[in-house]
Write an enzyme that holds these catalytic residues in place. Structure first.
Site, PDB file in Angstrom:
ATOM      1  CD  GLU A   1     -15.124  11.871  25.723  1.00 33.83           C
ATOM      2  OE1 GLU A   1     -14.044  11.456  25.284  1.00 33.83           O
ATOM      3  OE2 GLU A   1     -15.282  12.360  26.843  1.00 33.83           O
TER       4      GLU A   1
ATOM      5  CD  GLU B   1      -2.832  -1.487   0.296  1.00 37.68           C
ATOM      6  OE1 GLU B   1      -2.929  -0.680  -0.651  1.00 37.68           O
ATOM      7  OE2 GLU B   1      -3.508  -2.522   0.379  1.00 37.68           O
TER       8      GLU B   1
ATOM      9  CG  HIS C   1      -9.058  -3.991   2.981  1.00 42.49           C
ATOM     10  ND1 HIS C   1      -8.367  -4.118   1.807  1.00 42.49           N
ATOM     11  CD2 HIS C   1      -8.093  -3.954   3.945  1.00 42.49           C
ATOM     12  CE1 HIS C   1      -7.075  -4.186   2.043  1.00 42.49           C
ATOM     13  NE2 HIS C   1      -6.880  -4.078   3.337  1.00 42.49           N
TER      14      HIS C   1
ATOM     15  CG  HIS D   1      -4.455  -0.310   6.122  1.00 42.85           C
ATOM     16  ND1 HIS D   1      -5.835  -0.263   6.005  1.00 42.85           N
ATOM     17  CD2 HIS D   1      -4.100  -1.522   5.612  1.00 42.85           C
ATOM     18  CE1 HIS D   1      -6.266  -1.383   5.440  1.00 42.85           C
ATOM     19  NE2 HIS D   1      -5.237  -2.163   5.198  1.00 42.85           N
TER      20      HIS D   1
ATOM     21  CG  HIS E   1      -6.810  -5.895   7.923  1.00 48.38           C
ATOM     22  ND1 HIS E   1      -6.193  -6.989   7.352  1.00 48.38           N
ATOM     23  CD2 HIS E   1      -6.586  -4.850   7.063  1.00 48.38           C
ATOM     24  CE1 HIS E   1      -5.614  -6.614   6.203  1.00 48.38           C
ATOM     25  NE2 HIS E   1      -5.833  -5.333   6.019  1.00 48.38           N
TER      26      HIS E   1
HETATM   27  O1  2HA Z   1      -1.678  -7.258   3.987  1.00 46.66           O
HETATM   28  O2  2HA Z   1      -3.236  -4.816   4.854  1.00 46.66           O
HETATM   29  O3  2HA Z   1      -3.987  -3.829   2.558  1.00 46.66           O
HETATM   30  C1  2HA Z   1      -1.348  -5.920   4.063  1.00 46.66           C
HETATM   31  C2  2HA Z   1      -2.559  -5.131   3.900  1.00 46.66           C
HETATM   32  C3  2HA Z   1      -2.940  -4.718   2.545  1.00 46.66           C
HETATM   33 ZN    ZN Z   2      -5.157  -4.144   4.457  1.00 47.85          ZN
END
Ligand code: 2HA
Ligand code: ZN
Length: 275
Positions: free
Chosen positions: A170, A116, A211, A140, A142
């Protein structure tokens, strides 16, 4: 100074580990970028090497030309960040036009930056321009409750924002500009980076349907705190709607307006519709 002794490296590892402990980084899930300040980059020069060949980023970020970033590795596990940060993450430098990068430290054993990378750098560029270079972190993960919600709610910014504001008082104070939502797309490349970075002009937190989520911020604590708050709010949504299909009571539109006044934040009318 050695990179491993640098305060920014320690703070980065701590945050990655916290995310892992909360279950947001199964296997190699998630990725994380920190933009080094000039002083930080200076402080570790003796530990950097400039032998790695230049490689294409896969997009252009001219505003970030020549800059240094600490970034997680593709295929590497956040679970190993604490044990071996030099293998799990690395420092890259961009070339003088912002089209290529080279690895200057870490990502040992032929590591490469996250798949990414285009989204991280394009988000960083948008935020850097908007904040006079104050925004330093793109993260980022998950986060499971947000991902679950993308199977339940319509994929609309207005709906995600309002539903999550309602779950914890909040929330509208912590993310007054709301949440961006990207419909399902193939991850890892320029296309999703363009869509996400466009939304970064408006939001600090962007959901990738089915995702995970991207957040941006000035420092590690506020960036992690933003992710944590939104994910916790999504958890509450799931808990409540696992018990009842409709809430018995909630925060009213009038209540949000009072909150905005009391905490001096501005809440866009487009989130304050009557239901
Ligand atoms: O596996 O999170 O979006 C890595 C990630 C790709
Ligand atoms: Zn990811």
């Amino acid at each position: 100074m050695k990179v491993l002794d640098a305060p920014f490296l320690k703070a980065y590892v701590d945050m990655a580990d916290h995310g892992d402990q909360l279950g947001w980084h199964e296997r190699n899930g998630g990725n994380f970028t920190y933009w080094l300040t000039k002083e930080e980059a200076e402080s570790i020069q003796e530990n950097l090497s400039y032998e790695d060949p230049w490689k294409d980023i896969g997009t252009e970020v001219p505003y970030l030309a020549n800059e240094y970033f600490l970034i997680s590795g593709t295929g590497r596990y956040f679970h190993n960040m604490k044990k071996d940060p030099a293998n799990t993450a690395g420092i890259i430098q961009l070339d003088e036009v912002g089209k290529r990068y080279r690895i200057c430290w870490g990502l040992t054993e032929n590591g490469r930056p996250t798949s990414e990378l285009p989204t991280h750098l394009m988000n960083m560029e948008v935020k850097a321009r908007m904040t006079n270079n104050q925004n330093r972190v793109i993260y980022h993960c998950h986060c499971p409750n947000i991902i679950a919600l993308t199977f339940i709610l319509p994929l609309k910014s207005e709906i995600f924002t309002r539903e999550l504001w309602e779950m914890m008082t909040e929330c509208p104070i912590i993310f007054p500009q709301g949440l961006g939502v990207v419909e399902w797309m193939v991850p890892g490349g320029r296309e999703i980076a363009i869509v996400t970075s466009k939304l970064m002009e408006q939001y600090d937190a962007i959901i990738w349907a089915h995702h995970g989520m991207f957040v941006s911020g000035m420092d590690f604590d506020s960036t992690f705190g933003l992710m944590h708050t939104i994910e916790k709010s999504a958890e509450m949504w799931i808990k409540v709607h696992s018990c009842v299909s409709k809430k018995q009571q909630t925060i009213s539109v009038e209540g949000f307006k009072e909150l905005a006044k009391a905490f001096n934040v501005s809440l866009d009318e487009r989130f304050l519709y009557e239901k």
